[in-house]
Design a protein around this motif. Structure first.
Motif, PDB file in Angstrom:
ATOM      1  N   PRO A  55      37.782 -35.441  -1.808  1.00 30.36           N
ATOM      2  CA  PRO A  55      37.307 -35.861  -0.485  1.00 30.36           C
ATOM      3  C   PRO A  55      35.880 -35.374  -0.228  1.00 30.36           C
ATOM      4  O   PRO A  55      35.465 -34.341  -0.766  1.00 30.36           O
ATOM      5  N   PRO A  56      35.131 -36.117   0.606  1.00 29.30           N
ATOM      6  CA  PRO A  56      33.781 -35.660   0.934  1.00 29.30           C
ATOM      7  C   PRO A  56      33.840 -34.333   1.684  1.00 29.30           C
ATOM      8  O   PRO A  56      34.838 -34.021   2.337  1.00 29.30           O
ATOM      9  N   SER A  57      32.763 -33.563   1.585  1.00 29.86           N
ATOM     10  CA  SER A  57      32.755 -32.236   2.213  1.00 29.86           C
ATOM     11  C   SER A  57      32.752 -32.323   3.732  1.00 29.86           C
ATOM     12  O   SER A  57      33.289 -31.469   4.397  1.00 29.86           O
ATOM     13  N   GLY A  58      32.152 -33.354   4.293  1.00 27.53           N
ATOM     14  CA  GLY A  58      32.122 -33.530   5.749  1.00 27.53           C
ATOM     15  C   GLY A  58      32.842 -34.817   6.119  1.00 27.53           C
ATOM     16  O   GLY A  58      33.477 -35.464   5.289  1.00 27.53           O
ATOM     17  N   THR A  59      32.738 -35.185   7.384  1.00 25.69           N
ATOM     18  CA  THR A  59      33.321 -36.438   7.837  1.00 25.69           C
ATOM     19  C   THR A  59      32.374 -37.570   7.494  1.00 25.69           C
ATOM     20  O   THR A  59      31.210 -37.550   7.876  1.00 25.69           O
TER      21      THR A  59
END
Length: 191
Positions: free
Chosen positions: A29-33
């Motif tokens: 998953p990406p580190s942020g939104t």
């Protein structure tokens, strides 16, 4: 009779080989939104994805030094690496480009508004400590005769420090490297 059976049992035991351990890359998953961006294409198809023959094999490959590699005979990819890399990169891109449909395989022709991403992997391996280098070149072409401008080729080198020296850790670190490549491609797609 028992005197003959014991050496035979020892011989049979010595001839057994360990079971292969099978691995797959995983979407990270990406580190942020991830935020939708209007400059990203509505549909992105992953076109050609080329691998060097050095790593395009069933065994996981580890670099010993600048001139030597080893294929881990009993640590293997559960599917061809090109297929696993294609599906993982597609999943990573979809997680980073909300609102964009990411197709893992581009057909012979793509519809209007479908951009085509081509990726050439130049290097994708770990060293003896488990640190991974993913060196890739990518380009983005507008599809369907939209007349848009081609982007790239862009070269990205991702280096991920070791998460451990064993094959399990190496594959997890390789998955993180694919996620970081997806971060960089996403930034380029949004420009």
């Amino acid at each position: 009779m028992a005197a003959f059976a014991a050496p035979l049992l020892v011989l049979v035991a010595c001839q057994s080989t360990p079971d292969s351990r099978l691995y797959t890359l995983a979407v990270v998953p990406p580190s942020g939104t991830a935020q939708p961006v209007h400059s990203a294409p509505q549909t992105l198809a992953l076109g050609s994805l080329d691998l060097p023959m050095l790593i395009d094999r069933p065994q996981i490959v580890r670099r010993i030094d600048g001139n030597r590699v080893e294929a881990l005979e009993f640590d293997r990819w559960a599917e061809p690496l090109a297929d696993g890399l294609r599906s993982t990169l597609s999943g990573d891109l979809a997680a980073r480009l909300p609102g964009t449909t990411v197709l893992p395989v581009a057909g012979s022709s793509v519809g209007d508004g479908t951009a085509v991403l081509t990726v050439t992997i130049l290097r994708f391996d770990a060293d003896a400590t488990g640190g991974v280098v993913l060196d890739a070149q990518w380009s983005l072409s507008p599809g369907g005769g939209t007349g848009g401008r081609k982007s790239g080729p862009t070269r990205e080198t991702v280096e991920v420090p070791s998460g451990g020296a064993g094959p399990d850790a190496q594959v997890r670190t390789m998955s993180r490297a694919v996620g970081l490549l997806a971060d960089r491609i996403t930034a380029g797609v949004r420009r």
